[in-house]
Design an enzyme around this catalytic site. Structure first.
Site, PDB file in Angstrom:
ATOM      1  N   GLN A 129       0.810  -1.213   0.000  1.00 25.02           N
ATOM      2  CA  GLN A 129       0.000   0.000   0.000  1.00 25.02           C
ATOM      3  C   GLN A 129       0.847   1.268   0.000  1.00 25.02           C
ATOM      4  O   GLN A 129       0.306   2.370  -0.151  1.00 25.02           O
ATOM      5  CB  GLN A 129      -0.952   0.011   1.200  1.00 25.02           C
ATOM      6  CG  GLN A 129      -0.291   0.124   2.557  1.00 25.02           C
ATOM      7  CD  GLN A 129       0.105  -1.214   3.132  1.00 25.02           C
ATOM      8  OE1 GLN A 129       0.207  -2.218   2.416  1.00 25.02           O
ATOM      9  NE2 GLN A 129       0.306  -1.262   4.445  1.00 25.02           N
ATOM     10  N   ARG A 166      -8.155   6.710  -3.105  1.00 26.86           N
ATOM     11  CA  ARG A 166      -7.338   6.865  -1.909  1.00 26.86           C
ATOM     12  C   ARG A 166      -6.590   8.191  -2.005  1.00 26.86           C
ATOM     13  O   ARG A 166      -6.352   8.709  -3.097  1.00 26.86           O
ATOM     14  CB  ARG A 166      -6.332   5.714  -1.792  1.00 26.86           C
ATOM     15  CG  ARG A 166      -5.540   5.742  -0.486  1.00 26.86           C
ATOM     16  CD  ARG A 166      -4.409   4.731  -0.461  1.00 26.86           C
ATOM     17  NE  ARG A 166      -3.690   4.814   0.808  1.00 26.86           N
ATOM     18  CZ  ARG A 166      -2.513   4.245   1.051  1.00 26.86           C
ATOM     19  NH1 ARG A 166      -1.907   3.540   0.098  1.00 26.86           N
ATOM     20  NH2 ARG A 166      -1.922   4.378   2.230  1.00 26.86           N
ATOM     21  N   HIS A 167      -6.195   8.710  -0.863  1.00 30.31           N
ATOM     22  CA  HIS A 167      -5.369   9.921  -0.848  1.00 30.31           C
ATOM     23  C   HIS A 167      -4.009   9.649  -1.483  1.00 30.31           C
ATOM     24  O   HIS A 167      -3.596   8.500  -1.671  1.00 30.31           O
ATOM     25  CB  HIS A 167      -5.188  10.423   0.588  1.00 30.31           C
ATOM     26  CG  HIS A 167      -4.562   9.405   1.507  1.00 30.31           C
ATOM     27  ND1 HIS A 167      -3.232   9.072   1.459  1.00 30.31           N
ATOM     28  CD2 HIS A 167      -5.103   8.631   2.478  1.00 30.31           C
ATOM     29  CE1 HIS A 167      -2.964   8.154   2.364  1.00 30.31           C
ATOM     30  NE2 HIS A 167      -4.089   7.857   3.000  1.00 30.31           N
ATOM     31  N   ARG A 208       1.821   9.989   1.340  1.00 30.69           N
ATOM     32  CA  ARG A 208       1.880  10.757   2.585  1.00 30.69           C
ATOM     33  C   ARG A 208       3.141  10.422   3.362  1.00 30.69           C
ATOM     34  O   ARG A 208       3.857   9.465   3.066  1.00 30.69           O
ATOM     35  CB  ARG A 208       0.661  10.443   3.458  1.00 30.69           C
ATOM     36  CG  ARG A 208       0.552   8.969   3.845  1.00 30.69           C
ATOM     37  CD  ARG A 208      -0.443   8.747   4.973  1.00 30.69           C
ATOM     38  NE  ARG A 208      -0.693   7.335   5.257  1.00 30.69           N
ATOM     39  CZ  ARG A 208       0.084   6.546   5.977  1.00 30.69           C
ATOM     40  NH1 ARG A 208       1.225   7.011   6.478  1.00 30.69           N
ATOM     41  NH2 ARG A 208      -0.243   5.273   6.194  1.00 30.69           N
ATOM     42  N   ARG A 227      -5.577  14.857   5.103  1.00 27.46           N
ATOM     43  CA  ARG A 227      -4.900  14.447   3.875  1.00 27.46           C
ATOM     44  C   ARG A 227      -5.885  13.951   2.826  1.00 27.46           C
ATOM     45  O   ARG A 227      -5.626  14.056   1.631  1.00 27.46           O
ATOM     46  CB  ARG A 227      -3.843  13.387   4.167  1.00 27.46           C
ATOM     47  CG  ARG A 227      -4.351  12.064   4.711  1.00 27.46           C
ATOM     48  CD  ARG A 227      -3.208  11.078   4.880  1.00 27.46           C
ATOM     49  NE  ARG A 227      -3.602   9.841   5.530  1.00 27.46           N
ATOM     50  CZ  ARG A 227      -3.540   9.629   6.841  1.00 27.46           C
ATOM     51  NH1 ARG A 227      -3.116  10.585   7.643  1.00 27.46           N
ATOM     52  NH2 ARG A 227      -3.906   8.460   7.356  1.00 27.46           N
ATOM     53  N   LYS A 259      -3.663  -6.500   4.682  1.00 25.34           N
ATOM     54  CA  LYS A 259      -4.923  -5.918   4.205  1.00 25.34           C
ATOM     55  C   LYS A 259      -5.989  -6.998   4.018  1.00 25.34           C
ATOM     56  O   LYS A 259      -7.164  -6.781   4.321  1.00 25.34           O
ATOM     57  CB  LYS A 259      -4.696  -5.170   2.888  1.00 25.34           C
ATOM     58  CG  LYS A 259      -3.770  -3.978   2.994  1.00 25.34           C
ATOM     59  CD  LYS A 259      -4.253  -2.968   4.021  1.00 25.34           C
ATOM     60  CE  LYS A 259      -3.281  -1.826   4.179  1.00 25.34           C
ATOM     61  NZ  LYS A 259      -3.635  -0.930   5.305  1.00 25.34           N
ATOM     62  N   HIS A 314      -9.394   6.387   2.562  1.00 25.37           N
ATOM     63  CA  HIS A 314      -8.133   5.730   2.892  1.00 25.37           C
ATOM     64  C   HIS A 314      -8.093   4.322   2.292  1.00 25.37           C
ATOM     65  O   HIS A 314      -9.114   3.786   1.869  1.00 25.37           O
ATOM     66  CB  HIS A 314      -7.982   5.609   4.412  1.00 25.37           C
ATOM     67  CG  HIS A 314      -8.104   6.885   5.164  1.00 25.37           C
ATOM     68  ND1 HIS A 314      -7.032   7.708   5.422  1.00 25.37           N
ATOM     69  CD2 HIS A 314      -9.188   7.487   5.745  1.00 25.37           C
ATOM     70  CE1 HIS A 314      -7.432   8.755   6.131  1.00 25.37           C
ATOM     71  NE2 HIS A 314      -8.740   8.647   6.334  1.00 25.37           N
ATOM     72  N   ASP A 315      -6.912   3.706   2.326  1.00 30.32           N
ATOM     73  CA  ASP A 315      -6.789   2.324   1.843  1.00 30.32           C
ATOM     74  C   ASP A 315      -7.673   1.373   2.640  1.00 30.32           C
ATOM     75  O   ASP A 315      -8.310   0.478   2.074  1.00 30.32           O
ATOM     76  CB  ASP A 315      -5.325   1.855   1.871  1.00 30.32           C
ATOM     77  CG  ASP A 315      -4.637   2.044   3.217  1.00 30.32           C
ATOM     78  OD1 ASP A 315      -5.201   2.718   4.108  1.00 30.32           O
ATOM     79  OD2 ASP A 315      -3.506   1.534   3.381  1.00 30.32           O
TER      80      ASP A 315
END
Length: 461
Positions: free
Chosen positions: A41, A71-72, A75, A155, A291, A352-353
């Site tokens: 990820q 997703r963002h 980061r 974010r 995940k 998010h993921d």
């Protein structure tokens, strides 16, 4: 070999600047692919358009609806991880009596990474994502303004805003666009506060939040792969003793340092050379396991965290009220509410993921794969297209399309994950991975029945 492109960076103080970058609109991140596409990820988005069925809109088909779930962008580490990484570097420098092999750089390495927020590279990713969405769906984006929601993490909100910047930049340059329309904007922010109903974020299923299966499976696999790496690192860094987790932290630093050191992520971090090609495959699989067993089908309540969004998607695709008793916000999603229109052509949601993985599994996108084993690598090509890097890299995007084709009496539905067509499951799928809308909706009975929400131990709000 790889190409480094030049593009305009985000305007700061009204001034746009040129940035050398490894990220392109169409291909995503293509520098150092043998490594960067195996960071789980933490991989920057890279296009999977050439890994399966054709991703172009088929001839004699006209798009009528598109939902993007994103997703963002890239980061910095989370605050807790950033503290651990910094402490690890300081401990190595305090205890190492020599720096051999690829570890020489650690003698003078200064940890300067921030925490939580997008890196400059992550900002560029999201601008490119907005450009790509506009250009790919120009037949619709020229005349329709997307309805946009974001989970309210800073974010994630910033990613949505940068996506809009790229989108509007492309629209401004399109002579055929309707420039009389309002600019796109984030229409709804959904709270991530504990207990708040949010279809873009897990936090309301008590039994799921208490579950540690993903961590347990990750720890088991880490214990399998890390000791040989630690033995080599101990030889290169006499005086240093690393735990299994600390070995993985050094691998994490490869990705984080790369996406933070330069605005275009054009320099590969020296942390990457501490590990072998085989070890990067193991690392990639470690992230995929985490995940899968933390938020996906490997967790008994994983896919249930995604059913609220699926029920919202059904409402949007069928122009009908939301029928859900899980994570949807009944105030925001109330019939006729401005905060949840069902008559739009374009929708965009940012999260998010760990918000996306349950949605993908609630859709059944990876149902063609057996459960991932804990002790050997199963690559994405043998796991129905699933891996963390293929599913939820930084700036990941899923496109859910409806298209009217030829003499078909109802639209066909298709899903693309990072440009890879994910053939639909549970419905009468055609050779291009599509199903008729009614068949697609009927196949989502797991979501429509609320998944296993009754096992969460809470009631929806």
């Amino acid at each position: 070999m790889f190409d480094i492109a030049l593009r305009s960076g985000p305007a700061r103080g009204g001034v746009s600047h040129r940035v050398r970058t490894c990220d392109t609109v169409d291909g995503g991140y293509q520098c150092f692919p043998r490594l960067s596409h195996r960071w789980g990820q933490y991989s920057p988005y890279f296009s999977l358009a050439n890994t399966g069925l054709p991703s172009e809109v088929p001839e004699k088909c006209e798009l009528t609806f598109v939902q993007v779930l994103s997703r963002h962008g890239a980061r910095y580490p989370t605050a807790s991880k950033s503290k651990k990484y910094k402490s690890l570097i300081q401990a190595i420098q305090a205890n190492a009596t020599a720096y051999n092999g690829q570890s020489v750089f650690l003698r003078a390495y200064n940890y300067t990474l921030g925490s939580e927020d997008l890196t400059s590279f992550g900002e560029h990713q999201m601008i490119n994502s907005g450009i790509k969405f506009y250009q790919r769906y120009a037949a619709l984006t020229r005349d329709h303004v997307p309805f946009i929601r974001s989970s309210d993490s800073s974010r994630v909100v910033a990613s949505g805003q940068l996506f809009i910047q790229g989108y509007e930049q492309s629209k401004a340059q399109d002579c055929d666009a309707d420039h009389s329309q309002d600019h796109a904007a984030i229409n709804v922010l959904i709270s991530e506060a504990p207990g708040a109903n949010n279809t873009l974020n897990h936090n309301t299923c008590a039994a799921f939040e208490a579950d540690k299966l993903g961590d347990q499976v990750s720890a088991k696999y880490t214990a399998l792969i890390a000791p040989p790496m630690a033995q080599r690192l101990h030889h290169d860094l006499p005086g240093v003793t690393l735990t299994d987790d600390q070995v993985i932290y050094l691998m994490d630093m490869c990705a984080y340092d790369t996406v933070a050191t330069t605005p275009g992520a054009t320099s590969l971090s020296p942390f990457c050379a501490l590990f072998t090609d085989t070890e990067w495959s193991q690392y990639n699989y470690l992230q995929s396991l985490g995940k899968y067993y933390g938020y996906g089908a490997g967790n008994p309540l994983g896919p249930t965290q995604g059913v609220g969004f699926i029920n919202e998607l059904i409402a949007r695709m069928t122009h009908s009220p939301v029928h859900d008793h899980t994570t949807s916000n009944r105030t925001l999603d109330a019939p006729g509410a401005d905060s949840f229109p069902t008559n739009r052509t374009l929708y965009a949601d940012f999260t998010h993921d760990n918000g996306m993985i349950p949605i993908f599994f609630a859709l059944g996108l990876y149902n063609g794969s057996d459960p991932l084993p804990h002790d050997r690598i199963v690559p994405a090509t043998q796991a129905d297209g699933y891996s963390a890097a293929w599913a939820v890299p930084f700036a990941a995007r899923a496109y859910i399309e409806m298209m009217q084709c030829g003499r078909e009496t109802e639209p066909l539905v298709r899903v693309l994950i990072n440009d890879r067509v994910a053939p639909l499951k549970g419905c009468n799928v055609d050779q291009l991975g599509r199903c008729k809308r009614s068949d697609f909706v009927n196949a989502l009975s797991f979501a429509q029945d609320g998944g296993d929400w009754a096992k969460c131990g809470v009631s929806s709000k």
